[in-house]
Scaffold this motif. Structure first.
Motif, PDB file in Angstrom:
ATOM      1  N   GLU A   1     -45.034  65.586  14.202  1.00  0.00           N
ATOM      2  CA  GLU A   1     -45.632  65.881  12.911  1.00  0.00           C
ATOM      3  C   GLU A   1     -45.266  64.770  11.924  1.00  0.00           C
TER       4      GLU A   1
ATOM      5  N   GLU B   1     -42.467  61.899  12.099  1.00  0.00           N
ATOM      6  CA  GLU B   1     -41.560  62.044  13.237  1.00  0.00           C
ATOM      7  C   GLU B   1     -41.901  61.065  14.359  1.00  0.00           C
TER       8      GLU B   1
ATOM      9  N   THR C   1     -34.560  61.980  14.550  1.00  0.00           N
ATOM     10  CA  THR C   1     -35.329  62.957  13.770  1.00  0.00           C
ATOM     11  C   THR C   1     -36.612  63.417  14.434  1.00  0.00           C
TER      12      THR C   1
ATOM     13  N   THR D   1     -39.183  64.324  18.133  1.00  0.00           N
ATOM     14  CA  THR D   1     -39.208  65.046  19.402  1.00  0.00           C
ATOM     15  C   THR D   1     -38.791  64.128  20.542  1.00  0.00           C
TER      16      THR D   1
ATOM     17  N   ARG E   1     -30.532  71.685  19.725  1.00  0.00           N
ATOM     18  CA  ARG E   1     -31.985  71.841  19.860  1.00  0.00           C
ATOM     19  C   ARG E   1     -32.386  72.867  20.918  1.00  0.00           C
TER      20      ARG E   1
ATOM     21  N   GLN F   1     -35.324  75.411  20.115  1.00  0.00           N
ATOM     22  CA  GLN F   1     -36.674  74.861  19.977  1.00  0.00           C
ATOM     23  C   GLN F   1     -37.228  74.300  21.279  1.00  0.00           C
TER      24      GLN F   1
ATOM     25  N   PRO G   1     -38.052  69.416  20.524  1.00  0.00           N
ATOM     26  CA  PRO G   1     -38.465  69.012  19.177  1.00  0.00           C
ATOM     27  C   PRO G   1     -37.325  69.178  18.178  1.00  0.00           C
TER      28      PRO G   1
ATOM     29  N   ARG H   1     -37.770  72.257  12.520  1.00  0.00           N
ATOM     30  CA  ARG H   1     -38.781  72.020  11.489  1.00  0.00           C
ATOM     31  C   ARG H   1     -38.721  73.126  10.453  1.00  0.00           C
TER      32      ARG H   1
ATOM     33  N   ARG I   1     -43.952  73.964   6.206  1.00  0.00           N
ATOM     34  CA  ARG I   1     -45.182  73.315   6.625  1.00  0.00           C
ATOM     35  C   ARG I   1     -45.344  71.976   5.939  1.00  0.00           C
TER      36      ARG I   1
ATOM     37  N   ALA J   1     -42.508  67.102   7.266  1.00  0.00           N
ATOM     38  CA  ALA J   1     -42.280  65.772   7.828  1.00  0.00           C
ATOM     39  C   ALA J   1     -43.250  64.720   7.292  1.00  0.00           C
TER      40      ALA J   1
END
Length: 250
Positions: free
Chosen positions: A144, A147, A173, A175, A197, A200, A240, A243, A246, A249
């Protein structure tokens, strides 16, 4: 000669262009580890189009780096392709899993054929990759905004270096996607846990095959009585970053 990406396993992920190129080829080759073993790429082509691909043997299980077995297999496969052209073929296709320009055996075959017969035109048709398939089916965006996206293969002779690269990427920062790490799953899980992580992350094995699995890494770890030490060779792990809001990033 055209390298055709046939996707990670599901015949329905074969693109329209890939299907056309395979149909129009005078001969279709596909890689295998031995003539008496099934070729995953050939199976996809047969299930999708009813075309029988001719197997070419590569040292796909060799983890020693640039070995004599690997180079000998490349040379032998290259000779088979050149012989097909000398035998009258005008267009030869090579079916490869995923995408022909991403960790594909076709890269080495293309170099070999080009060196042997400079007059043969070599091109590729892109294919859907395992990380795209897993991301779509697990509902995990790969990237996103600003990233970065880092893809690390954990296979071959220098696994420690690959694991170091993965650790460095997990500290960033964006994925991180890990390919071919099934044999070192315990180390991968530990690294993802240290990076915070696990919640996620998602894990996919043998995508598109009858025995495939897709799961949250946290669920896989929780379900195991002990740390899951190994998984199939064709294992994809997506980790990822956490996050927030919305568009955070952007």
């Amino acid at each position: 000669m055209v390298g055709v990406g046939v996707g990670p396993g599901d015949p329905e992920l074969l693109t329209l262009k890939a299907a056309r190129e395979l149909r129009e080829a005078d001969l279709v080759f596909a890689p295998t580890t031995a003539l008496d073993k099934p070729s995953r790429a050939a199976q996809i082509v047969h299930e999708a189009l009813g075309i029988e691909a001719k197997p070419l043997v590569f040292a796909l299980d060799d983890t020693g780096g640039l070995t004599e077995a690997r180079t000998a297999a490349w040379d032998e496969a290259g000779r088979a392709v050149v012989d097909a052209f000398h035998g009258g073929a005008r267009r030869v296709a090579f079916a490869t899993l995923g995408d022909p320009n991403l960790y594909s055996t076709f890269t080495y075959l293309g170099h070999t054929v080009a060196a042997a017969e400079p007059g043969i035109r070599i091109r590729t048709v892109p294919g859907i990759t395992a990380m795209q398939d897993l991301a779509a089916r697990a509902g995990v965006p790969l990237a996103e905004g600003r990233e970065p996206l880092t893809l690390v293969p954990v296979a071959g002779a220098e696994v420690d270096r690959a694991l170091d690269a993965m650790e460095a990427a997990l500290a960033g920062t964006g994925t991180v996607v890990i390919y071919k790490g099934g044999r070192h799953l315990d180390a991968l899980v530990s690294a993802v846990e240290r990076a915070g992580r696990t919640e996620q992350a998602v894990l996919g094995t043998d995508l598109g095959l009858p025995g495939e699995t897709i799961s949250r890494l946290a669920d896989r770890v929780a379900a195991a009585e002990t740390s899951p030490a190994r998984a199939p060779y064709f294992t994809t792990l997506i980790a990822p970053p956490a996050r927030g809001q919305r568009g955070g990033a952007l």
